[in-house]
Structure formats: C-alpha cells, structure tokens
Design an enzyme around this catalytic site. Structure first.
Site, PDB file in Angstrom:
ATOM      1  N   LYS A  52     -46.616 -29.987  63.991  1.00 12.91           N
ATOM      2  CA  LYS A  52     -45.983 -28.709  63.680  1.00 12.91           C
ATOM      3  C   LYS A  52     -46.477 -28.284  62.310  1.00 12.91           C
ATOM      4  O   LYS A  52     -46.915 -29.127  61.509  1.00 12.91           O
ATOM      5  CB  LYS A  52     -44.451 -28.903  63.629  1.00 12.91           C
ATOM      6  N   GLY A 104     -27.030 -16.574  70.897  1.00 16.28           N
ATOM      7  CA  GLY A 104     -28.401 -16.176  70.545  1.00 16.28           C
ATOM      8  C   GLY A 104     -29.087 -15.617  71.772  1.00 16.28           C
ATOM      9  O   GLY A 104     -29.458 -16.353  72.686  1.00 16.28           O
ATOM     10  N   ILE A 105     -29.194 -14.294  71.817  1.00 12.72           N
ATOM     11  CA  ILE A 105     -29.792 -13.684  73.017  1.00 12.72           C
ATOM     12  C   ILE A 105     -31.092 -12.987  72.632  1.00 12.72           C
ATOM     13  O   ILE A 105     -31.273 -11.794  72.852  1.00 12.72           O
ATOM     14  CB  ILE A 105     -28.797 -12.739  73.724  1.00 12.72           C
ATOM     15  N   GLY A 106     -31.986 -13.796  72.074  1.00 14.41           N
ATOM     16  CA  GLY A 106     -33.323 -13.316  71.727  1.00 14.41           C
ATOM     17  C   GLY A 106     -34.229 -13.452  72.927  1.00 14.41           C
ATOM     18  O   GLY A 106     -33.797 -13.284  74.084  1.00 14.41           O
ATOM     19  N   ASN A 107     -35.481 -13.796  72.690  1.00 13.41           N
ATOM     20  CA  ASN A 107     -36.477 -13.879  73.764  1.00 13.41           C
ATOM     21  C   ASN A 107     -36.049 -14.826  74.877  1.00 13.41           C
ATOM     22  O   ASN A 107     -36.134 -14.511  76.052  1.00 13.41           O
ATOM     23  CB  ASN A 107     -37.812 -14.362  73.186  1.00 13.41           C
ATOM     24  N   VAL A 108     -35.586 -16.016  74.504  1.00 16.09           N
ATOM     25  CA  VAL A 108     -35.219 -17.010  75.517  1.00 16.09           C
ATOM     26  C   VAL A 108     -33.808 -16.725  76.052  1.00 16.09           C
ATOM     27  O   VAL A 108     -33.579 -16.718  77.269  1.00 16.09           O
ATOM     28  CB  VAL A 108     -35.272 -18.440  74.933  1.00 16.09           C
ATOM     29  N   GLY A 109     -32.881 -16.489  75.126  1.00 15.19           N
ATOM     30  CA  GLY A 109     -31.474 -16.300  75.510  1.00 15.19           C
ATOM     31  C   GLY A 109     -31.299 -15.189  76.533  1.00 15.19           C
ATOM     32  O   GLY A 109     -30.550 -15.334  77.503  1.00 15.19           O
TER      33      GLY A 109
HETATM   34  N1  LIG Z   1     -39.495 -19.038  72.589  1.00 13.63           N
HETATM   35  C1  LIG Z   1     -39.746 -20.210  73.137  1.00 13.63           C
HETATM   36  O1  LIG Z   1     -40.560 -20.337  74.062  1.00 13.63           O
HETATM   37  C2  LIG Z   1     -39.021 -21.445  72.641  1.00 13.63           C
HETATM   38  C3  LIG Z   1     -39.446 -22.706  73.075  1.00 13.63           C
HETATM   39  C4  LIG Z   1     -38.734 -23.846  72.670  1.00 13.63           C
HETATM   40  C5  LIG Z   1     -37.644 -23.699  71.820  1.00 13.63           C
HETATM   41  N2  LIG Z   1     -37.268 -22.445  71.401  1.00 13.63           N
HETATM   42  C6  LIG Z   1     -36.103 -22.358  70.517  1.00 13.63           C
HETATM   43  O2  LIG Z   1     -35.103 -21.571  71.153  1.00 13.63           O
HETATM   44  C7  LIG Z   1     -34.404 -20.791  70.189  1.00 13.63           C
HETATM   45  C8  LIG Z   1     -34.483 -19.332  70.559  1.00 13.63           C
HETATM   46  O3  LIG Z   1     -35.842 -18.939  70.616  1.00 13.63           O
HETATM   47  P1  LIG Z   1     -36.248 -17.407  70.805  1.00 13.63           P
HETATM   48  O4  LIG Z   1     -37.717 -17.380  71.004  1.00 13.63           O
HETATM   49  O5  LIG Z   1     -35.354 -16.776  71.806  1.00 13.63           O
HETATM   50  O6  LIG Z   1     -35.922 -16.838  69.358  1.00 13.63           O
HETATM   51  P2  LIG Z   1     -35.531 -15.342  68.953  1.00 13.63           P
HETATM   52  O7  LIG Z   1     -35.760 -15.237  67.506  1.00 13.63           O
HETATM   53  O8  LIG Z   1     -36.170 -14.358  69.879  1.00 13.63           O
HETATM   54  O9  LIG Z   1     -33.952 -15.273  69.259  1.00 13.63           O
HETATM   55  C9  LIG Z   1     -32.999 -15.916  68.506  1.00 13.63           C
HETATM   56  C10 LIG Z   1     -31.754 -15.070  68.550  1.00 13.63           C
HETATM   57  O10 LIG Z   1     -30.705 -15.783  67.896  1.00 13.63           O
HETATM   58  C11 LIG Z   1     -29.990 -14.889  67.070  1.00 13.63           C
HETATM   59  N3  LIG Z   1     -29.308 -15.647  66.027  1.00 13.63           N
HETATM   60  C12 LIG Z   1     -29.813 -16.178  64.889  1.00 13.63           C
HETATM   61  N4  LIG Z   1     -28.850 -16.821  64.195  1.00 13.63           N
HETATM   62  C13 LIG Z   1     -27.725 -16.717  64.936  1.00 13.63           C
HETATM   63  C14 LIG Z   1     -26.397 -17.176  64.770  1.00 13.63           C
HETATM   64  N5  LIG Z   1     -26.047 -17.872  63.709  1.00 13.63           N
HETATM   65  N6  LIG Z   1     -25.500 -16.889  65.728  1.00 13.63           N
HETATM   66  C15 LIG Z   1     -25.847 -16.172  66.819  1.00 13.63           C
HETATM   67  N7  LIG Z   1     -27.081 -15.699  67.035  1.00 13.63           N
HETATM   68  C16 LIG Z   1     -28.001 -15.964  66.100  1.00 13.63           C
HETATM   69  C17 LIG Z   1     -31.022 -13.901  66.585  1.00 13.63           C
HETATM   70  O11 LIG Z   1     -30.421 -12.678  66.159  1.00 13.63           O
HETATM   71  C18 LIG Z   1     -31.896 -13.730  67.828  1.00 13.63           C
HETATM   72  O12 LIG Z   1     -31.430 -12.690  68.667  1.00 13.63           O
HETATM   73  C19 LIG Z   1     -35.026 -21.145  68.835  1.00 13.63           C
HETATM   74  O13 LIG Z   1     -34.269 -22.180  68.260  1.00 13.63           O
HETATM   75  C20 LIG Z   1     -36.404 -21.650  69.207  1.00 13.63           C
HETATM   76  O14 LIG Z   1     -36.908 -22.562  68.240  1.00 13.63           O
HETATM   77  C21 LIG Z   1     -37.921 -21.331  71.798  1.00 13.63           C
END
Ligand SMILES: NC(=O)c1ccc[n+]([C@@H]2O[C@H](COP(=O)([O-])OP(=O)(O)OC[C@H]3O[C@@H](n4cnc5c(N)ncnc54)[C@H](O)[C@@H]3O)[C@@H](O)[C@H]2O)c1
Length: 366
Positions: free
Chosen positions: A94, A194-199
């Site tokens: 990493k 957390g409803i970002g890309n994955v959520g």
């Molecule tokens: N994207 C991937 O393919 C992937 C792969 C493995 C692990 N992950 C992990 O999964 C998690 C989410 O990834 P992602 O790509 O959706 O990220 P992202 O940044 O698109 O979404 C994260 C979301 O969490 C919200 N957030 C941040 N702090 C918060 C809190 N305290 N309470 C509530 N919501 C909060 C943000 O506003 C955002 O909407 C991360 O921890 C990432 O490391 C992602």
C-alpha cells in the site's frame, strides 16, 4: 476523523519504523520525497511470497508522519491477508501520500510519485484508494506499467466499487445464513453506514432482496438522494451504533468497532466494506465473539475490488471477476465455520487460513 486507531502520541512512544505498533515483519518500507513538487509519500511492502505487493495509494491529510507511517504499515499488511484469503497470487502493499487530495494534488506530484513506484521494478503495484482516482492511475501509467485501476480505454478493469459491493453483499448473506439459519434477507433490518461508491450499490442489492434498509452518511444530500432512489429509510436515531437492526454494514471509514461503540451494538451480524473495522483486532474481535455477534472479516468480504483489478494482471474478464467475487459467499461460510470449530474469532480464522496459504507457498519455494 483520522484513518488510524492510534493517536500520534501513542505512536511516538516506540522506535520510528521497525518498532512501530503496526510494524509486522514488513519486507520493505520506502520513504519518497521530491523537493520540486513537495511530494511526501511512503510505500509499504508487507509480503511478496504469493506475488507482487498490490494495493492502492491513499492521499490523506495526516496530522503527522507517525500517523501516515502507521496507516501504510497497517493497510499494506491488510492487503497481504486480503489477497491470500481471496486466492490471488498477490502479495500485500500500500502507499500513502501525505497531503489534502483536494488542495495538494497535481499532475507533477503524481508523476513524481509514479517514478518511485517504477523504481521498485514491479515489487509494488499501485491502484486507487481514498484520495486518488482513475485519472491519477492513468497518469501514473504514463511513467510506469506497475499500476492497475486504469481506464477501460487503456485496458483497465473499470470502476471496482460495484464489484466490491457485490462481494460485500455475498459475504453479508453468508454471515446472515450462519447467524440466522437462512440467507433470505426479506424483512431483515440492515443499517448501511456510508453510502458512497460501495455503500450505494450495497443498498441497491439489499433492497432488491427484500431487506429493510436504513442509511446514514455525514453527507446529508447523499442520504436524501440514496434513500429516495432505493426507497430506503433514513436513519434518524441519536446513536447509530445502538440502532435496533439485525445487520450493521460499515461502509465509511475504519475503526468504527471500538471501545466506545462495541457494547452498544444491537445488530447480530456485522458485514461491510470499510477496511480495518475493528479498532484493535484482538480486543474487539474477541468481544464481538463473546457477545454472539457474527463479524464477517472486512478484508475477506471487501475483496471484490482487488479481484476485479487482478484481472488486469492475470488477464481475465469482467465475467470471471464476478464469478470469483461470488465465491466470497462460500469462503465466508467456510471461515465462520472454521472459527466456530476452533473457538477463535472470525478475524483470527480468516488470518489463519491466509497465513496457511502463504506458508504453503513459502515451503513450495524452498
Ligand atoms: N471502493 C472499493 O472498491 C473498496 C474496496 C475495498 C474497500 N473499500 C473500503 O470501503 C469503504 C467505502 O469505500 P467507497 O469507495 O464507497 O468510499 P467513498 O468515499 O465513495 O464513500 C464513503 C462514504 O462514507 C461517508 N462517510 C465518511 N465518514 C463517515 C462517517 N463518520 N459516518 C457516516 N458516513 C461517513 C462519506 O461521506 C462517503 O459518502 C472505505 O473504507 C474503503 O476503504 C472500498
């Protein structure tokens, strides 16, 4: 919120690198500095027994170098276990860039960083993480071939998040099966934090499978948008950890299962995408076990993204990536059963299986 479970004060108490709390037999730690661009980055190569160390580059506004170092040590180790448990011929690595991605990131800085990656001749392969994007990876690709997560037009595997979400969904269903005797999610209350890309994609799968989904995020606009789009509920209680739900899916940042939250959790299953959900693995994993809460190890069920990205190296297509990601269901069940048999935590069980694979490969090489 920091991405670490330890404060800079705690981290300063020990030796600078090899004595760090998160140092765990890492093979190589590379400190990168470029005077002209102001680049300060650290690459952590934890283990390369199974293959080159692959893991994303995180750009984060760390409050100290101690925090950045601890993060890269912890995250690179996590990648070793993630790839090993997922059956990939990859080691764990990493990188972190110290800085605010919104203010400090520019093409010259990314290119300077790419030269450091190139200098490692493929021992470390990068990808996106928090604070870095596909265009950043495309730029790195102009300097070095040791990068994944590039645009599809350049031969990349595309956005990994939907595949990650699908894997999390598979792991969540397997954990529900183990805990409730069925993986039918109809009527099950699930809180997605957390409803970002994955959520967001996880919410979609859950709703489509009949779950009653509650969403929460620090971004209120997103909460409104996602709740409306998928007919999910907006979580409104005073404290999300004591929410009266069956399943808690942490999909924001890590270390949300900690001393302050663990006793409040009412959910009987924890399964989400966030990396390093347990603030202190040994302590909080054990406590979840004692409380009868089934924890689906994060590095096991969020491996869809790396499975997808590995296709760029192993030359398999999107269909094969989905097939391999689907298998997270079987692996999760296997790990949960192994933990039960061995009277160990689910996290320990997943780590033990991953270590067994690495040891076997090491012996084969001798
Ligand atoms: N994207 C991937 O393919 C992937 C792969 C493995 C692990 N992950 C992990 O999964 C998690 C989410 O990834 P992602 O790509 O959706 O990220 P992202 O940044 O698109 O979404 C994260 C979301 O969490 C919200 N957030 C941040 N702090 C918060 C809190 N305290 N309470 C509530 N919501 C909060 C943000 O506003 C955002 O909407 C991360 O921890 C990432 O490391 C992602």
């Amino acid at each position: 919120m920091t991405t670490n479970a330890y404060s800079p004060e705690e981290l300063k108490k020990v030796d600078p690198v090899f004595g760090q709390i998160s140092f765990d037999n890492h093979e190589q730690v590379v400190f990168c500095h470029d005077k002209d661009t102001g680049l300060k980055a650290i690459i952590g190569i934890h283990n390369t027994v199974l293959g080159p160390a692959l893991g994303g580059t995180r750009m984060w506004n760390y409050t100290s170098e101690w925090e950045a170092l601890n993060d890269v040590l912890r995250l690179s180790r996590g990648m070793t276990y993630k790839s090993a448990i997922s059956g990939l011929d990859l080691g764990g690595g990493k990188a972190v860039i110290i800085g605010d991605a919104r203010k400090d990131k520019n093409p010259e800085l990314i290119k300077a960083f790419a030269h450091y990656i190139d200098s490692l001749s493929g021992r470390y392969i990068t990808a996106e993480d928090v604070g870095t994007t596909t265009p950043d990876m495309d730029l790195i690709h102009t300097i070095t071939p040791h990068v994944t997560g590039i645009s599809e037009s350049l031969g990349g595997s595309g956005n990994p998040s939907p595949v990650t979400a699908y894997g999390v969904f598979m792991g969540l269903k397997a954990a529900a099966n183990f805990q409730f005797g069925s993986d039918n999610l109809n009527g099950k209350k699930v809180l997605v934090q957390g409803i970002g890309n994955v959520g967001e994609t996880l919410v979609k799968h859950l709703v489509e499978n009949g779950a009653e989904v509650y969403v929460t995020d620090i971004n209120e606009e997103r909460v409104e948008e996602v709740a409306k789009k998928y007919s999910a509920h907006i979580f409104t209680g005073p404290d999300l950890y004591s929410a009266d739900v069956d399943i808690y899916a942490p999909c924001a940042l890590g270390a949300t299962i900690n001393d302050d939250t663990i006793e409040k959790i009412k959910a009987k299953v924890i399964a989400g995408a966030a990396n390093n959900q347990l603030a202190v693995e040994a302590v909080h994993g054990k406590r979840l076990q004692e409380r009868g809460i089934v924890y689906a190890p994060d590095f096991l069920i969020n491996a869809g993204g790396i499975i997808n990205v590995f296709g760029e190296i192993a030359k398999y297509d999107a269909k094969e990536a989905i097939r391999r990601t689907e298998n997270i269901y079987n692996t999760t069940l296997e790990i949960l059963n192994f933990a039960k048999e061995q009277h160990i935590t689910t996290n320990q069980a997943a780590m033990r299986k991953a270590e067994q694979r690495i040891e076997a490969k090491k012996n084969e090489k001798k």
